[in-house]
Design an enzyme around this catalytic site. Structure first.
Site, PDB file in Angstrom:
ATOM      1  N   LYS A  44       0.844  -1.206   0.000  1.00 50.43           N
ATOM      2  CA  LYS A  44       0.000   0.000   0.000  1.00 50.43           C
ATOM      3  C   LYS A  44       0.872   1.246   0.000  1.00 50.43           C
ATOM      4  O   LYS A  44       0.641   2.173  -0.772  1.00 50.43           O
ATOM      5  CB  LYS A  44      -0.882   0.009   1.239  1.00 50.43           C
ATOM      6  CG  LYS A  44      -1.525   1.360   1.555  1.00 50.43           C
ATOM      7  CD  LYS A  44      -2.392   1.353   2.780  1.00 50.43           C
ATOM      8  CE  LYS A  44      -1.636   1.600   4.042  1.00 50.43           C
ATOM      9  NZ  LYS A  44      -1.394   3.014   4.383  1.00 50.43           N
ATOM     10  N   ASN A  45       1.897   1.265   0.880  1.00 49.83           N
ATOM     11  CA  ASN A  45       2.675   2.495   1.060  1.00 49.83           C
ATOM     12  C   ASN A  45       3.687   2.730  -0.049  1.00 49.83           C
ATOM     13  O   ASN A  45       4.332   3.767  -0.090  1.00 49.83           O
ATOM     14  CB  ASN A  45       3.328   2.512   2.439  1.00 49.83           C
ATOM     15  CG  ASN A  45       2.279   2.659   3.527  1.00 49.83           C
ATOM     16  OD1 ASN A  45       1.127   2.995   3.247  1.00 49.83           O
ATOM     17  ND2 ASN A  45       2.652   2.357   4.753  1.00 49.83           N
ATOM     18  N   CYS A 138      -4.897  12.379  12.059  1.00 50.21           N
ATOM     19  CA  CYS A 138      -5.760  11.193  11.999  1.00 50.21           C
ATOM     20  C   CYS A 138      -5.715  10.560  13.399  1.00 50.21           C
ATOM     21  O   CYS A 138      -5.193  11.130  14.342  1.00 50.21           O
ATOM     22  CB  CYS A 138      -5.253  10.229  10.937  1.00 50.21           C
ATOM     23  SG  CYS A 138      -3.646   9.557  11.361  1.00 50.21           S
ATOM     24  N   ARG A 143       0.193  14.375  12.633  1.00 48.54           N
ATOM     25  CA  ARG A 143       0.717  14.147  11.278  1.00 48.54           C
ATOM     26  C   ARG A 143       1.094  15.465  10.577  1.00 48.54           C
ATOM     27  O   ARG A 143       0.571  15.815   9.531  1.00 48.54           O
ATOM     28  CB  ARG A 143      -0.292  13.369  10.431  1.00 48.54           C
ATOM     29  CG  ARG A 143      -0.870  12.121  11.045  1.00 48.54           C
ATOM     30  CD  ARG A 143       0.104  10.997  11.292  1.00 48.54           C
ATOM     31  NE  ARG A 143       0.644  10.401  10.092  1.00 48.54           N
ATOM     32  CZ  ARG A 143       0.069   9.392   9.419  1.00 48.54           C
ATOM     33  NH1 ARG A 143      -1.096   8.955   9.804  1.00 48.54           N
ATOM     34  NH2 ARG A 143       0.638   8.886   8.333  1.00 48.54           N
ATOM     35  N   ASP A 331       4.145   0.225  12.132  1.00 49.56           N
ATOM     36  CA  ASP A 331       2.950  -0.353  11.500  1.00 49.56           C
ATOM     37  C   ASP A 331       2.689  -1.792  11.919  1.00 49.56           C
ATOM     38  O   ASP A 331       1.658  -2.358  11.574  1.00 49.56           O
ATOM     39  CB  ASP A 331       3.065  -0.290   9.972  1.00 49.56           C
ATOM     40  CG  ASP A 331       3.015   1.134   9.469  1.00 49.56           C
ATOM     41  OD1 ASP A 331       3.318   1.357   8.278  1.00 49.56           O
ATOM     42  OD2 ASP A 331       2.696   2.024  10.279  1.00 49.56           O
ATOM     43  N   ARG A 423      -8.980   0.104   4.201  1.00 51.02           N
ATOM     44  CA  ARG A 423      -8.049   1.091   3.643  1.00 51.02           C
ATOM     45  C   ARG A 423      -6.718   0.450   3.307  1.00 51.02           C
ATOM     46  O   ARG A 423      -6.053   0.832   2.350  1.00 51.02           O
ATOM     47  CB  ARG A 423      -7.812   2.212   4.663  1.00 51.02           C
ATOM     48  CG  ARG A 423      -8.984   3.123   4.903  1.00 51.02           C
ATOM     49  CD  ARG A 423      -8.556   4.292   5.756  1.00 51.02           C
ATOM     50  NE  ARG A 423      -7.323   4.849   5.243  1.00 51.02           N
ATOM     51  CZ  ARG A 423      -6.432   5.494   6.004  1.00 51.02           C
ATOM     52  NH1 ARG A 423      -6.652   5.656   7.283  1.00 51.02           N
ATOM     53  NH2 ARG A 423      -5.325   5.975   5.491  1.00 51.02           N
TER      54      ARG A 423
HETATM   55  C1  EPZ Z   1       4.352   6.716   6.406  1.00 53.47           C
HETATM   56  O1  EPZ Z   1       3.624   7.759   7.002  1.00 53.47           O
HETATM   57  C2  EPZ Z   1       3.365   5.575   6.232  1.00 53.47           C
HETATM   58  N1  EPZ Z   1       2.273   5.992   5.354  1.00 53.47           N
HETATM   59  C3  EPZ Z   1       2.810   5.159   7.589  1.00 53.47           C
HETATM   60  O2  EPZ Z   1       1.965   4.029   7.375  1.00 53.47           O
HETATM   61  C4  EPZ Z   1       3.973   4.733   8.489  1.00 53.47           C
HETATM   62  O3  EPZ Z   1       3.481   4.410   9.769  1.00 53.47           O
HETATM   63  C5  EPZ Z   1       4.981   5.891   8.602  1.00 53.47           C
HETATM   64  O4  EPZ Z   1       5.418   6.279   7.275  1.00 53.47           O
HETATM   65  C6  EPZ Z   1       6.200   5.507   9.425  1.00 53.47           C
HETATM   66  O5  EPZ Z   1       6.812   4.388   8.863  1.00 53.47           O
HETATM   67  C7  EPZ Z   1       2.480   6.030   4.021  1.00 53.47           C
HETATM   68  O6  EPZ Z   1       3.552   5.747   3.527  1.00 53.47           O
HETATM   69  C8  EPZ Z   1       1.296   6.431   3.173  1.00 53.47           C
HETATM   70  P1  EPZ Z   1       6.495   9.903   8.796  1.00 53.47           P
HETATM   71  P2  EPZ Z   1       4.288   9.248   7.124  1.00 53.47           P
HETATM   72  O7  EPZ Z   1       6.491  11.163   8.008  1.00 53.47           O
HETATM   73  O8  EPZ Z   1       5.086   9.520   5.921  1.00 53.47           O
HETATM   74  C9  EPZ Z   1       6.480  13.171  12.172  1.00 53.47           C
HETATM   75  C10 EPZ Z   1       0.080   2.677   7.722  1.00 53.47           C
HETATM   76  O9  EPZ Z   1      -0.454   2.173   8.725  1.00 53.47           O
HETATM   77  N2  EPZ Z   1       6.545  14.158  11.069  1.00 53.47           N
HETATM   78  O10 EPZ Z   1       7.672   9.012   8.745  1.00 53.47           O
HETATM   79  O11 EPZ Z   1       3.207  10.204   7.486  1.00 53.47           O
HETATM   80  C11 EPZ Z   1       5.119  12.496  12.221  1.00 53.47           C
HETATM   81  O12 EPZ Z   1       4.196  13.280  12.931  1.00 53.47           O
HETATM   82  C12 EPZ Z   1       0.578   4.111   7.767  1.00 53.47           C
HETATM   83  O13 EPZ Z   1       0.251   2.080   6.631  1.00 53.47           O
HETATM   84  C13 EPZ Z   1       6.743  15.492  11.380  1.00 53.47           C
HETATM   85  O14 EPZ Z   1       6.842  15.859  12.550  1.00 53.47           O
HETATM   86  O15 EPZ Z   1       5.231   9.024   8.387  1.00 53.47           O
HETATM   87  C14 EPZ Z   1       5.419  11.200  12.921  1.00 53.47           C
HETATM   88  O16 EPZ Z   1       5.404  11.409  14.319  1.00 53.47           O
HETATM   89  C15 EPZ Z   1       0.341   4.763   9.107  1.00 53.47           C
HETATM   90  N3  EPZ Z   1       6.789  16.407  10.366  1.00 53.47           N
HETATM   91  C16 EPZ Z   1       6.841  10.871  12.463  1.00 53.47           C
HETATM   92  O17 EPZ Z   1       7.374  12.092  11.911  1.00 53.47           O
HETATM   93  C17 EPZ Z   1       6.680  16.034   9.052  1.00 53.47           C
HETATM   94  O18 EPZ Z   1       6.752  16.914   8.162  1.00 53.47           O
HETATM   95  C18 EPZ Z   1       6.891   9.803  11.375  1.00 53.47           C
HETATM   96  O19 EPZ Z   1       6.118  10.257  10.301  1.00 53.47           O
HETATM   97  C19 EPZ Z   1       6.485  14.669   8.753  1.00 53.47           C
HETATM   98  C20 EPZ Z   1       6.425  13.754   9.776  1.00 53.47           C
END
Ligand code: EPZ
Length: 455
Positions: A44-45, A138, A143, A331, A423
């Site tokens: 998915k990701n 969410c 996020r 995840d 989803r």
């Molecule tokens: C991706 O989300 C995945 N989603 C998530 O999968 C996964 O849990 C996550 O990476 C971590 O591996 C997709 O790829 C569509 P991050 P993403 O940016 O990119 C903070 C699932 O269940 N952050 O690595 O949103 C954020 O708040 C989903 O399949 C900032 O602070 O994850 C979080 O605490 C859930 N500022 C941490 O970083 C930013 O600009 C990790 O987020 C971006 C992120």
């Protein structure tokens, strides 16, 4: 012969669940061992971000092994709203972004899928302008997208956020992003992907430091390279992208979903069964396999992309701390919590990636789990049995955890909130049924007793 529910269908539907199906209820009669083989769908990701990445290409691209998920359908709607033609044939998706009619994504679609924010990088790279609603938070956290925004600003984009809308324009006559050296305060998967995509068409070299190393980041990089992008270091914490004037058509198959694979490994472990799964990339599951082995679960390699999980005794407690890849994946945290509730001993689960990803504790506790939450730690005291109960899913991976707990629990579990499940999992209930799980998905109103025909 146990009273096994009627099998809904032997062939899996190749369409994502419809909204009314997502309002349905999943009934699980726990205690049945699983057996057989399960096919793992595309990641998915990877699919979501690679669909955005295809916007970088002024020619038609084909993406294969795309899973049938609600989130993928939603991403398709977002992309179509830009005037881009896309067509689905079986597990392939053809996208033709030769003409992008507009640079504004509709709020009602973006608000349903955070991943739609991924289109900002390609739109700025192709058109020099983007108008994207700020993706809301969410269930698992706020996020924010500050790392995406700051990186794009470093590349010469003027980005303003006003009334929940992100207005981005590339400055300068050429309206072309400039290569930059960017240090990410956190190895954010999404920010790494946004900036990598933006940099493929930028003028000059971009260096992303403290970049995310997830396999889906590597998958995106490989897709972009198939389109002619020049990217080095994907999969390490430093990625170097040398901008090119334009990209070309590509035909690319995405990787198997490591989280779906991990979920099935836990399904085999929690039901003390023996099942095999393919295709998988074992290297993508190193942390998950190591933890299962520490719990006394056998994981056997049956081929380069095929695993077998064998579990005959009660799992042994172990501690989990979620970390950016290659650390233990956030995840998989909820799914492991379900397994640890039944383990011998006490476990401490620490969620370090998202600030609110322990919401499945309350529902697991309703099934008899003994879990105490202290900040971002969950202390799980193993219990010998879980009991089936009516529960409500709160987010995607929490819903998977409740399904896993229901497979092991004594008696019937009914799960509502299946729209979360649909989803991110393609036919999870049907795949588990094919492995022998006793479960039935009914519309919210159906009376199960009337549907069940005991054999
Ligand atoms: C991706 O989300 C995945 N989603 C998530 O999968 C996964 O849990 C996550 O990476 C971590 O591996 C997709 O790829 C569509 P991050 P993403 O940016 O990119 C903070 C699932 O269940 N952050 O690595 O949103 C954020 O708040 C989903 O399949 C900032 O602070 O994850 C979080 O605490 C859930 N500022 C941490 O970083 C930013 O600009 C990790 O987020 C971006 C992120």
């Amino acid at each position: 012969m146990e009273d096994r529910p009627i099998t809904l269908s032997s062939t899996l539907p190749n369409t994502p669940a419809s909204p009314e199906e997502s309002n349905s209820v999943l009934h699980i009669w726990g205690g049945s061992p699983l057996s057989g083989h399960v096919t793992v769908s595309g990641a998915k990701n990877s699919a979501l971000v690679i669909m955005a990445g295809a916007l970088l290409c002024p020619q038609e691209c084909r993406i294969r092994n795309v899973p049938f998920l609600v989130d993928v359908s939603r991403m398709g709607e977002i992309i179509a709203s830009l005037g881009v033609r896309l067509e689905r044939q079986a597990d392939s998706l053809t996208m033709d972004a030769s003409h992008i009619a507009q640079s504004k994504a509709p709020y009602e679609l973006v608000s349903q899928l955070r991943a739609s924010f991924f289109i900002i990088g390609p739109l700025l790279a192709r058109l020099g302008v983007a108008r994207i609603p700020l993706p809301g938070g969410c269930a698992i956290g706020a996020r924010p997208v500050d790392l995406h925004v700051r990186g794009l600003q470093a590349m010469g984009a003027d980005v303003q956020i006003d009334h929940g809308m992100v207005y981005a324009n590339v400055r300068g006559a050429a309206r072309r992003l400039q290569g930059a050296r960017i240090y990410l305060d956190y190895p954010s998967v999404g920010a790494t992907e946004t900036l990598m995509m933006a940099a493929t068409l930028a003028d000059g070299e971009t260096i992303l430091e403290n970049a995310a190393q997830e396999p889906e980041v590597v998958d995106l990089a490989n897709f972009c390279r198939a389109m002619g992008a020049r990217i080095r270091g994907a999969g390490t914490n430093t990625i170097v992208i040398s901008g090119v004037p334009s990209l070309h058509t590509a035909d690319y198959a995405i990787i198997p979903d490591r989280v779906e694979a991990g979920t099935f490994l836990v399904a085999g472990a929690i039901t003390r069964s023996e099942i095999s799964l393919a295709p998988v990339v074992p290297d993508h599951l190193t942390a998950v396999i190591a933890k299962l082995q520490a719990m006394g679960v056998q994981i056997l390699m049956e081929g380069p992309n095929r695993l077998r999980v064998v579990s005959a005794q009660r799992p042994i407690a172990t501690d989990i701390e979620t970390l950016p890849y290659p650390g233990f994946p956030t995840d998989m945290q909820a799914q492991f919590m379900a397994l640890l509730t039944l383990s011998e001993g006490d476990s401490v689960i620490t969620e370090t990636v998202f600030e609110n990803r322990l919401r499945h504790v309350a529902e697991l506790s309703r099934m008899g789990a003994d879990i105490r939450v202290k900040g971002n730690h969950a202390i799980v005291r193993g219990v010998p049995l879980l009991s089936g109960a009516p529960v409500v899913a709160t987010d995607l991976r929490a819903s998977a955890a409740l399904v896993l707990a229901g497979l092991a629990a004594q008696g019937q579990t009914t799960i509502q909130g299946l729209h979360h499940l649909d989803r991110g999992y393609e036919n999870l209930d049907l795949k588990l049924q094919k492995l022998g799980a006793r479960m039935l998905r009914t519309s919210g109103s159906a009376d199960v007793d009337k549907v069940l025909t005991p054999h």
